[in-house]
Design a protein around this motif. Structure first.
Motif, PDB file in Angstrom:
ATOM      1  N   GLY A  71       0.814  -1.212   0.000  1.00 23.89           N
ATOM      2  CA  GLY A  71       0.000   0.000   0.000  1.00 23.89           C
ATOM      3  C   GLY A  71       0.843   1.255   0.000  1.00 23.89           C
ATOM      4  N   GLU A  72       1.916   1.245   0.771  1.00 21.93           N
ATOM      5  CA  GLU A  72       2.816   2.398   0.810  1.00 21.93           C
ATOM      6  C   GLU A  72       3.495   2.608  -0.541  1.00 21.93           C
ATOM      7  OE1 GLU A  72       3.444   4.727   3.227  1.00 21.93           O
ATOM      8  OE2 GLU A  72       1.698   3.826   4.177  1.00 21.93           O
ATOM      9  N   ARG A  73       3.895   1.526  -1.193  1.00 15.21           N
ATOM     10  CA  ARG A  73       4.528   1.648  -2.505  1.00 15.21           C
ATOM     11  C   ARG A  73       3.539   2.188  -3.530  1.00 15.21           C
ATOM     12  NH1 ARG A  73       6.583  -3.961  -2.571  1.00 15.21           N
ATOM     13  NH2 ARG A  73       7.810  -3.922  -0.701  1.00 15.21           N
ATOM     14  N   ALA A  74       2.298   1.707  -3.476  1.00 14.98           N
ATOM     15  CA  ALA A  74       1.282   2.190  -4.404  1.00 14.98           C
ATOM     16  C   ALA A  74       1.041   3.685  -4.212  1.00 14.98           C
ATOM     17  CB  ALA A  74      -0.016   1.414  -4.208  1.00 14.98           C
ATOM     18  N   LYS A  75       1.017   4.129  -2.973  1.00 16.01           N
ATOM     19  CA  LYS A  75       0.832   5.553  -2.695  1.00 16.01           C
ATOM     20  C   LYS A  75       2.009   6.354  -3.250  1.00 16.01           C
ATOM     21  CE  LYS A  75       0.004   8.835   1.067  1.00 16.01           C
ATOM     22  NZ  LYS A  75       0.694   9.882   0.396  1.00 16.01           N
ATOM     23  N   GLY A  76       3.206   5.836  -3.112  1.00 13.90           N
ATOM     24  CA  GLY A  76       4.383   6.506  -3.642  1.00 13.90           C
ATOM     25  C   GLY A  76       4.346   6.631  -5.151  1.00 13.90           C
ATOM     26  N   VAL A  77       3.900   5.576  -5.819  1.00 15.53           N
ATOM     27  CA  VAL A  77       3.791   5.613  -7.283  1.00 15.53           C
ATOM     28  C   VAL A  77       2.743   6.640  -7.687  1.00 15.53           C
ATOM     29  CG1 VAL A  77       3.064   4.307  -9.318  1.00 15.53           C
ATOM     30  CG2 VAL A  77       4.616   3.272  -7.658  1.00 15.53           C
ATOM     31  N   LYS A  78       1.619   6.645  -7.012  1.00 17.87           N
ATOM     32  CA  LYS A  78       0.547   7.603  -7.310  1.00 17.87           C
ATOM     33  C   LYS A  78       1.062   9.030  -7.136  1.00 17.87           C
ATOM     34  CE  LYS A  78      -3.826   9.304  -5.618  1.00 17.87           C
ATOM     35  NZ  LYS A  78      -3.760  10.139  -4.447  1.00 17.87           N
ATOM     36  N   ASP A  79       1.753   9.268  -6.029  1.00 15.16           N
ATOM     37  CA  ASP A  79       2.293  10.603  -5.769  1.00 15.16           C
ATOM     38  C   ASP A  79       3.306  11.014  -6.831  1.00 15.16           C
ATOM     39  OD1 ASP A  79       0.696  10.774  -3.524  1.00 15.16           O
ATOM     40  OD2 ASP A  79       2.331  10.397  -2.107  1.00 15.16           O
TER      41      ASP A  79
END
Length: 64
Positions: A48-56
């Motif tokens: 989830g943290e990685r997905a948020k980083g990619v989105k950002d």
């Protein structure tokens, strides 16, 4: 890994060790299951943290 996940993993290790010492296979299996659960929860959180980083990183800086 958060403190709760680390604590759950540690409890699982203790439960597994207790089961091994006493010959209680059920307790040993419960300990292994607790450890696997903590590991899985950690993996889900990291994803989830990685997905948020990619989105950002894909978000246009002007629109933030």
């Amino acid at each position: 890994m958060t403190d709760k996940k680390a604590a759950d993993k540690l409890k699982g290790k203790a439960k597994e060790a207790t089961g091994k010492l006493t010959g209680d296979r059920r307790k040993e299996a419960e300990g292994k299951a607790d450890q696997a659960k903590a590991k899985a929860e950690g993996a889900v959180g990291a994803t989830g943290e990685r997905a948020k980083g990619v989105k950002d990183s894909l978000t246009d800086d002007d629109k933030r």
